[in-house]
Design a protein around this motif. Structure first.
Motif, PDB file in Angstrom:
ATOM      1  N   LEU A 100     -43.310 -62.106 -51.799  1.00 53.42           N
ATOM      2  CA  LEU A 100     -44.244 -61.088 -51.330  1.00 53.42           C
ATOM      3  C   LEU A 100     -44.443 -60.067 -52.440  1.00 53.42           C
ATOM      4  N   THR A 101     -45.358 -60.362 -53.330  1.00 55.04           N
ATOM      5  CA  THR A 101     -45.656 -59.476 -54.450  1.00 55.04           C
ATOM      6  C   THR A 101     -46.614 -58.385 -54.001  1.00 55.04           C
ATOM      7  N   PRO A 102     -46.706 -57.294 -54.748  1.00 55.70           N
ATOM      8  CA  PRO A 102     -47.691 -56.255 -54.405  1.00 55.70           C
ATOM      9  C   PRO A 102     -49.116 -56.806 -54.341  1.00 55.70           C
ATOM     10  N   GLU A 103     -49.425 -57.759 -55.211  1.00 58.61           N
ATOM     11  CA  GLU A 103     -50.762 -58.351 -55.203  1.00 58.61           C
ATOM     12  C   GLU A 103     -51.009 -59.089 -53.894  1.00 58.61           C
ATOM     13  N   ARG A 104     -50.011 -59.840 -53.420  1.00 56.94           N
ATOM     14  CA  ARG A 104     -50.162 -60.589 -52.168  1.00 56.94           C
ATOM     15  C   ARG A 104     -50.286 -59.623 -50.990  1.00 56.94           C
ATOM     16  N   ILE A 105     -49.533 -58.556 -51.013  1.00 60.77           N
ATOM     17  CA  ILE A 105     -49.645 -57.548 -49.947  1.00 60.77           C
ATOM     18  C   ILE A 105     -51.060 -56.985 -49.937  1.00 60.77           C
ATOM     19  N   ASN A 106     -51.592 -56.660 -51.124  1.00 64.04           N
ATOM     20  CA  ASN A 106     -52.950 -56.136 -51.201  1.00 64.04           C
ATOM     21  C   ASN A 106     -53.964 -57.137 -50.663  1.00 64.04           C
ATOM     22  N   GLU A 107     -53.784 -58.411 -50.982  1.00 60.65           N
ATOM     23  CA  GLU A 107     -54.692 -59.439 -50.469  1.00 60.65           C
ATOM     24  C   GLU A 107     -54.653 -59.497 -48.949  1.00 60.65           C
ATOM     25  N   LEU A 108     -53.444 -59.474 -48.385  1.00 59.72           N
ATOM     26  CA  LEU A 108     -53.308 -59.535 -46.928  1.00 59.72           C
ATOM     27  C   LEU A 108     -53.942 -58.321 -46.261  1.00 59.72           C
ATOM     28  N   VAL A 109     -53.716 -57.150 -46.835  1.00 61.16           N
ATOM     29  CA  VAL A 109     -54.311 -55.934 -46.275  1.00 61.16           C
ATOM     30  C   VAL A 109     -55.822 -56.002 -46.385  1.00 61.16           C
ATOM     31  N   ASP A 110     -56.342 -56.458 -47.535  1.00 62.40           N
ATOM     32  CA  ASP A 110     -57.792 -56.580 -47.718  1.00 62.40           C
ATOM     33  C   ASP A 110     -58.401 -57.517 -46.677  1.00 62.40           C
ATOM     34  N   GLU A 111     -57.763 -58.671 -46.480  1.00 61.08           N
ATOM     35  CA  GLU A 111     -58.274 -59.635 -45.499  1.00 61.08           C
ATOM     36  C   GLU A 111     -58.313 -59.029 -44.104  1.00 61.08           C
ATOM     37  N   GLN A 112     -57.216 -58.408 -43.709  1.00 58.72           N
ATOM     38  CA  GLN A 112     -57.145 -57.835 -42.372  1.00 58.72           C
ATOM     39  C   GLN A 112     -58.103 -56.656 -42.214  1.00 58.72           C
TER      40      GLN A 112
END
Length: 186
Positions: A100-112
């Protein structure tokens, strides 16, 4: 997790609440003494005006001030509990092979965030079509609010001012995206 994080934090909360209660007792005792001083020898100990229990409680116990004192007492313990819970969750994710990298967290937040804004638009919102710029701006506003420790109400106000959302829509986005961002980080 219960043994590693919850139990030690629960003991910390109990100790801080006990400390708060000792302090509250002293504050109430001081107000009681100020309200009804101990009489000199030979003077009556009965106050000149008999008050009801609610009036006495209001004079002796400042609920707002006491809530602030209690919050200040509990804040370090609650922050430590959250930190431990997050670290434990990250360790468990790593052990399960989830990165769970910061980039992946950002992607998940962006999608949601994108699906939330598009699927739940309310009457009164000035924005009919959500652009990537709007989504990015809302995402940044929520992230910045979290970093600054902004309250949900503060983020709601920012969403209303900066993005033109209705009060109800701004509150929904602030609550949901804050929760999603925190959950994605844990």
């Amino acid at each position: 997790w219960i043994e590693r994080s919850h139990a030690p934090s629960e003991r910390g909360v109990a100790a801080r609440v006990q400390s708060y209660l000792v302090g509250a007792r002293a504050r109430v005792a001081a107000k009681l003494t100020d309200t009804w001083p101990i009489p000199d020898a030979g003077k009556s100990a009965v106050p000149t005006i008999i008050r009801g229990a609610a009036d006495i409680a209001a004079m002796l116990f400042d609920e707002s001030a006491e809530a602030k004192v209690l919050a200040a007492q509990l804040d370090p313990t609650m922050r430590d509990l959250l930190r431990r819970a997050c670290l434990d969750a990250l360790r468990e994710l790593a052990a399960a092979g989830v990165e769970l990298t910061p980039e992946r967290i950002n992607e998940l937040v962006d999608e949601q965030l994108g699906s939330l804004i598009v699927s739940r638009a309310l009457p009164g919102d000035r924005i009919a079509m959500v652009t990537s710029a709007t989504r990015d701006a809302v995402n940044e506003l929520v992230r910045k609010g979290l970093v600054e420790g902004a309250t949900i109400a503060e983020m709601q106000a920012r969403l209303q001012l900066d993005q033109g959302f209705s009060p109800a829509r701004a509150l929904t986005i602030a609550r949901t995206e804050t929760t999603r961002a925190v959950n994605a980080g844990t």
